[in-house]
Design an enzyme around this catalytic site. Structure first.
Site, PDB file in Angstrom:
ATOM      1  N   ARG A  55       0.787  -1.023   0.145  1.00 55.16           N
ATOM      2  CA  ARG A  55      -0.037   0.090  -0.149  1.00 55.16           C
ATOM      3  C   ARG A  55       0.866   1.086  -0.060  1.00 55.16           C
ATOM      4  O   ARG A  55       1.642   1.637   0.819  1.00 55.16           O
ATOM      5  CB  ARG A  55      -0.887   0.103   1.254  1.00 55.16           C
ATOM      6  CG  ARG A  55      -1.780   1.283   1.604  1.00 55.16           C
ATOM      7  CD  ARG A  55      -1.201   2.093   2.317  1.00 55.16           C
ATOM      8  NE  ARG A  55      -2.156   3.353   2.559  1.00 55.16           N
ATOM      9  CZ  ARG A  55      -1.845   4.501   3.223  1.00 55.16           C
ATOM     10  NH1 ARG A  55      -0.511   4.952   3.286  1.00 55.16           N
ATOM     11  NH2 ARG A  55      -2.897   5.458   3.312  1.00 55.16           N
ATOM     12  N   ASP A  73       1.891   5.156   0.278  1.00 54.10           N
ATOM     13  CA  ASP A  73       1.002   6.186   0.865  1.00 54.10           C
ATOM     14  C   ASP A  73       1.333   7.304  -0.054  1.00 54.10           C
ATOM     15  O   ASP A  73       2.536   7.566  -0.684  1.00 54.10           O
ATOM     16  CB  ASP A  73       2.128   6.450   2.258  1.00 54.10           C
ATOM     17  CG  ASP A  73       1.491   7.437   3.042  1.00 54.10           C
ATOM     18  OD1 ASP A  73       0.627   7.453   3.430  1.00 54.10           O
ATOM     19  OD2 ASP A  73       2.265   8.554   3.469  1.00 54.10           O
ATOM     20  N   GLU A  91      -2.698   5.332  -1.803  1.00 51.96           N
ATOM     21  CA  GLU A  91      -3.544   6.125  -1.130  1.00 51.96           C
ATOM     22  C   GLU A  91      -3.644   7.675  -1.941  1.00 51.96           C
ATOM     23  O   GLU A  91      -2.884   8.342  -1.875  1.00 51.96           O
ATOM     24  CB  GLU A  91      -3.272   6.482   0.207  1.00 51.96           C
ATOM     25  CG  GLU A  91      -3.950   7.360   1.109  1.00 51.96           C
ATOM     26  CD  GLU A  91      -3.412   8.262   1.617  1.00 51.96           C
ATOM     27  OE1 GLU A  91      -3.926   9.333   2.328  1.00 51.96           O
ATOM     28  OE2 GLU A  91      -2.016   8.503   1.476  1.00 51.96           O
ATOM     29  N   HIS A 125      -7.572   5.021   9.144  1.00 57.01           N
ATOM     30  CA  HIS A 125      -6.642   5.776  10.124  1.00 57.01           C
ATOM     31  C   HIS A 125      -6.752   7.275  10.133  1.00 57.01           C
ATOM     32  O   HIS A 125      -6.155   7.940  10.720  1.00 57.01           O
ATOM     33  CB  HIS A 125      -5.280   5.335  10.270  1.00 57.01           C
ATOM     34  CG  HIS A 125      -4.582   5.342   9.082  1.00 57.01           C
ATOM     35  ND1 HIS A 125      -5.073   4.877   7.949  1.00 57.01           N
ATOM     36  CD2 HIS A 125      -3.284   5.878   8.885  1.00 57.01           C
ATOM     37  CE1 HIS A 125      -4.048   5.095   7.039  1.00 57.01           C
ATOM     38  NE2 HIS A 125      -3.026   5.859   7.559  1.00 57.01           N
ATOM     39  N   ASP A 126      -7.205   7.874   8.763  1.00 60.17           N
ATOM     40  CA  ASP A 126      -7.396   9.348   8.544  1.00 60.17           C
ATOM     41  C   ASP A 126      -8.686   9.823   8.505  1.00 60.17           C
ATOM     42  O   ASP A 126      -9.009  10.894   8.297  1.00 60.17           O
ATOM     43  CB  ASP A 126      -6.736   9.322   6.957  1.00 60.17           C
ATOM     44  CG  ASP A 126      -5.050   9.247   7.234  1.00 60.17           C
ATOM     45  OD1 ASP A 126      -4.281   9.355   8.178  1.00 60.17           O
ATOM     46  OD2 ASP A 126      -4.813   8.615   6.198  1.00 60.17           O
TER      47      ASP A 126
HETATM   48  C1  NOJ Z   1      -1.403   9.455   4.413  1.00 54.77           C
HETATM   49  C2  NOJ Z   1      -1.358   8.404   5.671  1.00 54.77           C
HETATM   50  O1  NOJ Z   1      -2.480   7.725   5.275  1.00 54.77           O
HETATM   51  C3  NOJ Z   1      -1.380   9.623   6.883  1.00 54.77           C
HETATM   52  O2  NOJ Z   1      -1.857   8.634   8.037  1.00 54.77           O
HETATM   53  C4  NOJ Z   1      -0.201   9.958   6.847  1.00 54.77           C
HETATM   54  O3  NOJ Z   1      -0.078  10.872   7.992  1.00 54.77           O
HETATM   55  C5  NOJ Z   1       0.172  10.937   5.638  1.00 54.77           C
HETATM   56  N1  NOJ Z   1      -0.048  10.031   4.430  1.00 54.77           N
HETATM   57  C6  NOJ Z   1       1.636  11.085   5.493  1.00 54.77           C
HETATM   58  O4  NOJ Z   1       2.386   9.743   5.688  1.00 54.77           O
END
Ligand code: NOJ
Ligand code: NOJ
Ligand code: CA
Ligand code: CA
Length: 714
Positions: free
Chosen positions: A254, A256, A285, A355-356
């Site tokens: 995955r 980032d 993502e 988590h976001d």
């Molecule tokens: C996206 C991630 O999912 C998030 O949790 C992270 O803080 C930022 N990218 C930076 O890595």
């Protein structure tokens, strides 16, 4: 062995649910843990490693970095790979039916504690890397990591790592003593720091205001030292680092923040992964907010070779079930629009929270919306990913409240039982894993949809209104005549249905908050392609074709009209073929199959054949002056540059951050060691103005990255 017998129970349960399947479907290679390139039959479980289970207290950080009572959510809690191993071994994960784990970035992170506005912060989340060739010691050693991989594989579970080549750690451009100055190490050897960057490993363009894609790529995301991927040291470092993790047996990656890295570098990076000895499924993502659509996001999913997390799906499900700000009719529209815009819809990774985002479950509210959103996701197109603790109805608004320590491992929650009942269907019924989606009955509260693959069918009904039951009439299905019980056994108040010979379903009442799944699985007698993985590759790479009815004797695979037979067919089984990409013209093409007795399959569209191995080249053109609204594009003689078609030209190019107007630049994935011919074009969408003079020429490097700069020719 305890876990083994649990597995058998799950399997025999799903066997009894499949009507008429000739073979146990889980015996099929397309559903195996060894299928690293197609996750359609999997259920992913996303774990924030620090927050799941502490299996080894001796690796816990100490002092101001650690919160032993789990109260300070910005500090380490002690979760580690041994904790995950323990939860595999005690049957919690296998019992739920999850078949893949997505874990936090495993690499070494900074150990400093950073104070922001009086609050201490640590790298517990794994997104502050400093050495991509070492492990985060708080998660474990390489031995622990290998134990995790082998334990997972022995239990038919794949392991996906999070990976963040966009940045290292928080850094200040003016204060080298802030935190660890974004330092990057190569297996212990310092490569460079943000404040003393003679090698040009980082971008030094300040922080992004998120105003444009270019701004987001070449400026820092928050205060994270932004890596310059147009640097050969960086390029080879990241290729070596991912090879190390791939060599340890990981099954997926995955990526980032893919919106914040150059498209071209990412395409060449995943193409090197697919051409290497351990190709795996990759997904990125690219955050989208509620109702946000983005042609750049769709372009990335369709043309980078990397799949994406399905934020459009996730945000819509949250609006429909969690916030109730949209209706089932809106959900139906989003399912239809995403299926038409994304070329590889089965590879989009679906989810309802992460988590976001705020946790899906809301403190003090009904659990039914969470259960229904999970039921929808587990039976919809795309690869479902469940965020740890959602099955325990964990709540938490915003980061870090959405990343609390796992509250418990109760295997009797309705959500846990729901996942346990539906996850095996992805393996046993190809309609769930690969099928098309059709709306059969919809109003603002009720959505009834059918998934269909060949003869296999699943029909799912959801009434999100927890106080009003709905009478359902005029429902038509492809399910064969018969009576079908709810696969969930009434867990969410679902009912049985009776289907007549014309597919009409006898009128019934869908209970308030009711959710039911009815299904039928059957063997295919004619060859039917379900999915191809990866969806991009150069001639000679091996790709996996999953499907049904290919027969047990090798036939022919076609890339366009080019037939592949003999030793270029690596393996041939009824539900999976592995084949080498033949030397065909590069570009998008159809893949199809003919059985040994010459019966032809459907075509899988848009397989992207690359010219050769890829490298990243920065193309720059000076003095390309334009009228407002006109943009500059790159075209050239290879498929990667659109093969001289304006419709396939690369761009619009950028002209603000790394170089400024009237210079335009773009980082592009192009074939390595290749003599290119190219030109730039100006276009305002209607009028196309080709550069004059003869074609520019440039021979691309055989490895590393390159830059070519030319002047616009009038
Ligand atoms: C996206 C991630 O999912 C998030 O949790 C992270 O803080 C930022 N990218 C930076 O890595
Ligand atoms: C710079 C802009 O970015 C570009 O799009 C425009 O065409 C030129 N300025 C000319 O106004
Ligand atoms: Ca620990
Ligand atoms: Ca970046």
């Amino acid at each position: 062995m305890k876990t083994y017998s649990k597995l058998l129970t799950t399997l025999s349960l799903s066997m009894s649910m499949v009507l008429g399947a000739a073979l146990p479907a889980w015996a099929s290679p397309d559903t195996s843990v060894n299928n690293k390139l197609d996750y359609s039959t999997d259920v992913v479980y996303q774990i924030v490693t620090d927050r799941f289970a502490d299996g080894n207290s001796s690796n816990n950080p100490t002092g101001s970095a650690f919160s032993s009572d789990h109260s300070n959510l910005k500090l380490y809690f002690g979760g580690d790979w041994q904790g995950i191993i323990n939860k595999i071994n005690d049957g919690y994960l296998t019992g739920m039916g999850v078949t893949a784990l997505w874990i936090s970035q495993p690499v070494e992170n900074i150990t400093s504690v950073i104070n922001y506005s009086g609050l201490n912060n640590t790298a517990y989340h794994g997104y502050w890397p400093r050495d991509f060739k070492k492990t985060n010691a708080a998660f474990g050693s390489f031995t622990d990591f290998q134990n995790l991989i082998s334990t997972a594989h022995a239990n038919n579970i794949k392991v996906i790592i999070d990976f963040a080549p966009n940045h290292t750690s928080p850094a200040s451009s003016t204060n080298a003593s802030f935190a660890e100055n974004g330092k990057l190490y190569n297996n212990g050897t310092l490569l460079g720091a943000y404040g003393s960057d003679s090698a040009g490993l980082f971008h030094h363009n300040g922080g992004t205001d998120f105003s444009t894609i270019e701004d987001g790529i070449y400026r820092n995301l928050f205060d994270l030292a932004d890596i310059n991927q147009n640097n050969s040291t960086i390029d080879s470092y990241f290729k070596e680092a991912i090879d190390l993790w791939l060599g340890l047996g990981i099954d997926g990656i995955r990526f980032d923040a893919v919106k914040h890295m150059p498209f071209g570098w990412q395409k060449s990076y995943v193409s090197s992964i697919y051409s290497g000895s351990h190709p795996v499924f990759t997904f990125g993502e690219w955050f989208l907010g509620p109702d946000e659509t983005s042609t750049d996001n769709v372009n990335f999913a369709n043309n980078s070779g990397m799949n994406l997390l399905d934020f459009a799906y996730a945000q819509e499900v949250r609006e429909v079930f969690k916030d109730k700000s949209e209706t089932m009719n809106d959900l139906n529209s989003v399912l239809a629009s995403t299926a038409s815009s994304y070329d590889y819809i089965n590879n989009m990774v679906t989810f309802i929270d992460n988590h976001d985002m705020d946790r899906f479950s809301v403190a003090g509210s009904s659990t039914r919306p969470t259960e229904q959103a999970l039921a929808l996701t587990l039976t919809s197109r795309g690869v479902p990913a469940i965020y740890y603790g959602t099955e325990q109805y964990m709540t938490g608004v915003g980061d870090p409240n959405n990343r609390a320590m796992m509250t418990g491992f109760n295997t009797n929650t309705t959500a846990y039982k729901l996942i346990k009942a539906l996850a095996p269907l992805r393996k046993s019924n190809p309609a769930i894993a690969y099928g098309t989606t059709k709306q059969c009955w919809v109003n603002d509260d009720v959505f009834i949809y059918e998934r269909k693959f060949g003869k296999s069918v699943a029909l799912v009904a959801i009434n999100r209104n927890t106080s009003t039951p709905y009478p359902i009439s005029n429902l038509l299905t492809s399910l064969p005549a018969g009576t079908y019980s709810d696969v969930l056994g009434g867990l969410l108040n679902g009912n049985s249905i009776t289907v007549g010979s014309t597919g009409s379903v006898t009128n019934f009442t869908l209970s308030a908050g009711g959710t039911a799944v009815w299904q039928y699985g059957a063997a295919e007698t004619s060859p039917t392609i379900a999915n191809v993985g990866p969806t991009m590759g150069k001639p000679g790479n091996t790709v996996t074709i999953d499907g049904r009815g290919f027969g047990s004797t090798a036939g022919t695979v076609y890339f366009g009209t080019t037939a592949v037979t003999g030793s270029n067919i690596v393996s041939w089984e009824d539900s999976q073929i592995k084949v080498k990409i033949p030397s065909v013209s590069a570009g998008k093409t159809n893949v199809s199959v003919a059985t040994a007795s010459s019966t032809k399959s459907n075509a899988f569209s848009n397989f992207n054949v690359l010219t050769a191995d890829q490298v990243t080249v920065r193309f720059k053109v000076n003095n390309a002056t334009t009228a407002l609204g006109t943009k500059v594009y790159l075209a050239g003689n290879v498929a990667e540059l659109g093969a001289w078609n304006v419709s396939g030209a690369i761009g619009p190019m950028y002209n603000v951050v790394e170089a400024s107007y009237p210079t335009w630049y773009f980082d592009v994935s192009v074939p390595a060691g290749t003599a290119l011919q190219f030109k730039f074009v100006k276009s305002n969408g209607t009028t196309v103005n080709w550069e004059g003079g003869s074609n520019h020429t440039y021979t691309t490097p055989t490895s590393g990255v390159g830059t070519v700069t030319v002047d616009w020719q009038n």
